[in-house]
Design an enzyme around this catalytic site. Sequence first.
Site, PDB file in Angstrom:
ATOM      1  CG  HIS B  80      -2.141  -0.976   0.882  1.00  0.00           C
ATOM      2  ND1 HIS B  80      -1.975  -2.348   0.928  1.00  0.00           N
ATOM      3  CD2 HIS B  80      -3.425  -0.760   0.499  1.00  0.00           C
ATOM      4  CE1 HIS B  80      -3.120  -2.933   0.610  1.00  0.00           C
ATOM      5  NE2 HIS B  80      -4.014  -1.997   0.330  1.00  0.00           N
ATOM      6  CD  GLU B 124       3.960  -4.818 -13.694  1.00  0.00           C
ATOM      7  OE1 GLU B 124       4.900  -4.055 -13.426  1.00  0.00           O
ATOM      8  OE2 GLU B 124       3.504  -4.953 -14.844  1.00  0.00           O
TER       9      GLU B 124
END
Lengths: 140, 136
Positions: B80, B124
Amino acid sequence: MKAYLTRRYMFSASHRLHSDAMSDAENVAIYGKCNNPYGHGHNYTLEVMVSGPVDEKTGMVCNLVGLDEFVRGQILERFDHQNLNTLPEFAQAVPTTENLCVLIYDILQRGFRGAHLEKVRFEETMMNSFEYWGQNQVIE
Amino acid sequence: MVYLTRKAEFSASHYYHNPEFSAEENQRIFGKCSNPNGHGHNYTLEVTVKGEVDPRSGFVVDLKQLKETMSREVLDALDHRFLNKEVPEFFTAIPTTENLAIAIWQRLSPKLNAARLHRVRVYETPDLFVDFYGEA
């Protein structure tokens, strides 16, 4: 700093495993249901692994735009939604996923200049996969 | 020698931009990844360690310890976060998946004592991953 980058692609194709060098009975014995005369299809997952030093300016091993373009133009457009047995590459060879793996490796090895090719890996179904590393050594 | 892999997930945002390139070059090389407002991914991290199996514990490595090290050294720093703005490695280096794998290796490698780090793999997206083996 050397890194290895892998990109996955998908295409769908049909094939029939049958060798003219063997009798019908031998073909059935060896290839089983894959010898069904009408063929059958798969959703193939293709993984292309390239390697090289991470470029200091771009932070990249390989420009993905270039790799995507090459794979789309030279591989996906040629093989997607095709019957592999009808392609000239498989006029002599049986379109097993082993042979498909070697063929795709050769296309990339001869034509793609964006990074060093390490490996081509195919998932034919969720339960089986095939790898070809060319002349390179398998990483321990 | 036995290899053990532990997975973890984190979510972060990033964008690709090299100040040495012109605006056109950044756009041409990095495409939609160069949007300066950034964009995000759900990353999957696989950490593989290797070692001999301890005859008494039957372990290559204490998994709890490995999990704690990964949480402390990697996830706490990256999860985050806006990588370009909050993670020191990426104040200068571009936060590509390649550089992310190298940065994670460098964070973990000195902190693992019992087992040796073998590979860092960073996904990813499910269709794109990078492996780093610590090679020069």
